[in-house]
Design an enzyme around this catalytic site. Structure first.
Site, PDB file in Angstrom:
ATOM      1  N   ALA A 388       0.824  -1.209   0.000  1.00 51.83           N
ATOM      2  CA  ALA A 388       0.000   0.000   0.000  1.00 51.83           C
ATOM      3  C   ALA A 388       0.860   1.261   0.000  1.00 51.83           C
ATOM      4  CB  ALA A 388      -0.926  -0.001   1.220  1.00 51.83           C
ATOM      5  N   LYS A 434      -6.958   6.116 -11.043  1.00 52.18           N
ATOM      6  CA  LYS A 434      -6.169   7.063 -11.838  1.00 52.18           C
ATOM      7  C   LYS A 434      -5.175   6.358 -12.753  1.00 52.18           C
ATOM      8  CE  LYS A 434      -6.625  10.846  -8.534  1.00 52.18           C
ATOM      9  NZ  LYS A 434      -7.676  10.185  -7.743  1.00 52.18           N
ATOM     10  N   ASN A 473     -11.489   7.142  -5.114  1.00 52.33           N
ATOM     11  CA  ASN A 473     -11.146   7.973  -3.969  1.00 52.33           C
ATOM     12  C   ASN A 473     -11.714   7.385  -2.681  1.00 52.33           C
ATOM     13  OD1 ASN A 473     -10.034  10.743  -5.189  1.00 52.33           O
ATOM     14  ND2 ASN A 473     -11.628   9.954  -6.514  1.00 52.33           N
ATOM     15  N   ARG A 566      -6.394  21.178 -11.725  1.00 53.96           N
ATOM     16  CA  ARG A 566      -4.979  21.145 -11.363  1.00 53.96           C
ATOM     17  C   ARG A 566      -4.200  20.348 -12.410  1.00 53.96           C
ATOM     18  NH1 ARG A 566      -5.479  18.550  -5.562  1.00 53.96           N
ATOM     19  NH2 ARG A 566      -6.752  17.167  -6.853  1.00 53.96           N
TER      20      ARG A 566
END
Length: 666
Positions: A388, A434, A473, A566
């Site tokens: 992780a 992602k 998320n 961003r």
């Protein structure tokens, strides 16, 4: 030198001390003042006792003298000192304080009687009459007790008066046992921040009151009922309601500009006095519209019980929750690796407190240090590895691609090869949505790590089962949007959202880790497990909802500003690539992404080029070019690396040639 026992000196000192006392600023009565008041009450009790005895024609045997008064009062004061009757805060007097007063009074009565009878046996004359001593003892104890009760009640009344305006007026949803217990706690506990107005029930009751508060029937709808109540919010017990019911209550309260507060279930109370301290405004996590996960605990237990397990990134949000969930399965030993010193130490303290029997060892190290990791694999016979550890903040990694390559890719490569070399049975890698069609360096680095372990699975010498888990998320994780919004709301705003149309998938930290453990037991090697993330959430709507849950109005009390995407940020995330499909599993929340891995020789060669270039060169463009060669679907968005994609499309750049030249130069 003046004697401190001189009455004149004592009187002067007391006057000086009293002059220093500013009654308007006293938070509590000083001990010396309590002591003086107690002495005054003793004198008052003595005077009243003498008047009563004279009224009924009973007097002390040989008259009242200063010596007798001094003996009686000094004895009482002596026991005040011995039992520290004046040491507690009067406003918080308890049974212990009453017990001390009782001991002081009884001890005074006993000692004076002993002295009295001693004198009687010597002289044949008693100094005090028994009736007088009894009356004095009863009156003095009563006055002292009444004084403390009066001060305590005065303080409670004062606190209620000044606190009444600041208390939130609430109604409790439901009339079940748990709701009634909560209502009684609110009605009886002093000094808390909530004033109970009523209970709300779907059942129809006629003139029923609970804990002195009315039970109001919700006739048509909760929203209509709330409009007619003068309250600031409603109070629910989260465990007694489903997520759907909680969301409906929140929506009805929002329509009436009311807050929703969440209270613990009665089974979680350590004491009734603590329950109101645990009442909090309902959190966005409580409203995540998802069904509970059904885990195959027997399979997980078989995989983990009695095993030596390595968890990297153990002090992070996902890693630490993995530790908490693995601990009850009684592993033989947990090795917890993280490069963050303070969080690792905090985790160590937590585990010692919550799992005192857990056999674990925290290790401060980075997974990109091959020699450090190899020493661990040689020392411990790992059965399972949970990787992780990763750099995950998109804008930061976009500016620092080398770090992502060294940790997210090189670290995974080192752990994967060591796992295979030392015969680890299962290697579970935590990835991210992602990594799918990545638009930023972070996502591309995680995709590269996925590709390596997936292709490495097919190597002939390999016996380790490499399993990848991919999800979106995580609510409340370090650096995620939820704690960021909470901090902004606490500061009075504004909340910053990068784009009005941006959406994200969310799940809770415990839910994500449960699915990681379940996928780890299901995997046979080479799979990429994709989790059912539910419905995507519009971040702007999330911000508005969090503002309302905090008791404010969006754009009025807390402003929301759109700041622009961003570097590397997408409007929406995907869990599957363009060419991937999914296969179902026996757990409806876990699917397998059907995606054919590339040959390991090809992936390994490109990975080596990327890592060597990152170690020996400082050119960010060169690093990202090699990363794009390794991950062809990596197309930068809102980033300084977009030019590399433009040049490639115009055939002005050849990644394979650059890779070759790079390797020659290093």
């Amino acid at each position: 030198m003046k004697s401190i026992l001189n009455p004149t000196y004592l009187s002067v000192r007391m006057q000086e001390q009293l002059k220093k006392v500013n009654l308007s600023e006293i938070g509590y009565l000083p001990r010396y003042l309590v002591f003086i008041i107690d002495i005054f009450l003793l004198c008052l009790a003595l005077v009243i006792s003498l008047f009563v005895l004279q009224a009924v024609n009973v007097n002390f045997d040989s008259g009242v003298t200063q010596h007798k008064i001094f003996l009686l009062l000094s004895t009482n004061i002596l026991f005040f000192y011995l039992f520290k009757t004046y040491s507690g805060l009067i406003r918080h007097s308890s049974f212990t304080d009453i017990y001390k007063l009782t001991l002081a009074s009884l001890s005074t009565f006993a000692l004076v009687n002993i002295i009295d009878y001693g004198i009687y046996f010597i002289t044949g004359t008693k100094v005090f009459i028994m009736a007088g001593l009894l009356l004095y003892t009863v009156l003095s104890f009563s006055f002292l007790l009444i004084f403390r009760v009066f001060i305590k009640q005065l303080y409670v009344t004062y606190k209620d008066l000044i606190g009444k305006k600041s208390k939130k007026k609430v109604a409790i949803i439901g009339v079940e046992d748990a709701s009634i217990s909560l209502g009684k706690a609110l009605a009886t506990e002093t000094g808390q921040n909530y004033e109970l107005i009523a209970f709300l029930s779907q059942k129809k009751f006629k003139n029923i009151r609970i804990a002195g508060k009315p039970v109001i029937a919700v006739t048509s709808s909760l929203q209509e009922t709330l409009k007619n109540l003068r309250i600031d919010g409603v109070l629910i017990i989260g465990k007694t309601l489903s997520v759907k019911e909680k969301n409906q209550i929140v929506n009805d309260c929002f329509a009436c500009n009311l807050q929703v507060f969440n209270a613990p279930h009665v089974e979680e109370w350590s004491s009734a006095s603590q329950v109101t301290q645990q009442i909090k405004a309902i959190e966005i996590e409580d409203l995540l519209d998802r069904e509970p996960i059904n885990l195959d605990n027997n399979s997980i237990r078989r995989d983990l019980s009695g095993k030596t397990i390595l968890i990297t990134g153990a002090a992070g949000s996902i890693g630490s929750e993995l530790v908490r969930q693995i601990a009850p399965y009684n592993p033989k030993k947990l090795i917890l690796v993280d490069q963050a010193e303070s969080p690792l130490y905090d985790l160590e303290l937590e585990l010692k407190e919550k799992f005192p029997k857990l056999n674990f060892k925290p290790v401060l190290a980075t997974i990109s240090n091959k020699y450090r990791m190899e020493a661990l694999f040689k020392k411990y016979n790992f059965s399972v590895v949970f990787n992780a550890a990763a750099y995950k903040h998109v804008p930061v990694i976009e500016r620092n691609p080398r770090e992502a390559i060294m940790v997210n890719i090189l670290g995974t490569v080192i752990l994967a090869k060591l796992s295979s070399q030392f015969g680890v049975r299962k290697f579970v890698m935590v990835s991210t949505d992602k990594a799918v069609n990545p638009t930023n360096v972070m996502g591309a680095s995680k995709r590269a790590a996925e590709m390596f372990v997936q292709s490495f699975q097919n190597e002939k010498e390999n016996k380790t089962q490499f399993i990848t888990t991919r999800f979106g998320n995580v609510l409340g994780s370090n650096g995620s949007v939820i704690p960021h919004f909470k901090r902004q709301i606490a500061q009075g705003g504004p909340i910053t959202v990068t784009h009005e149309k941006i959406i994200r998938y969310f799940m809770t930290i415990p839910e994500a880790c449960q699915l990681v453990l379940q996928a780890g037991t299901m995997g046979q090697g080479g799979e990429i497990f994709v989790f059912d993330m539910g419905k995507p959430v519009k971040i702007l709507d999330l911000a508005k909802r969090m503002i309302r849950l905090s008791g404010f109005k969006p754009y009025t009390d807390i402003d929301i500003q759109i700041t622009g995407l961003r570097p590397g940020e997408k409007l929406f995330e995907e869990l599957l690539g363009d060419t991937s499909t999914t296969l179902p599993t026996h757990n409806e929340k876990i699917m397998i992404a059907k995606d054919s891995p590339l040959p390991f020789s090809e992936v390994e060669a490109k990975t080596k080029k990327l890592i060597k270039a990152s170690v020996r060169m400082n050119d960010k463009n060169q690093m990202v070019m090699l990363l794009k060669e390794l991950v062809p679907e990596f197309v930068s968005r809102n980033s300084s690396f977009e030019n590399l994609d433009k040049l490639k499309r115009l055939d002005k750049i050849d990644f394979s040639e650059i890779a070759s030249n790079t390797m020659n130069s290093v």
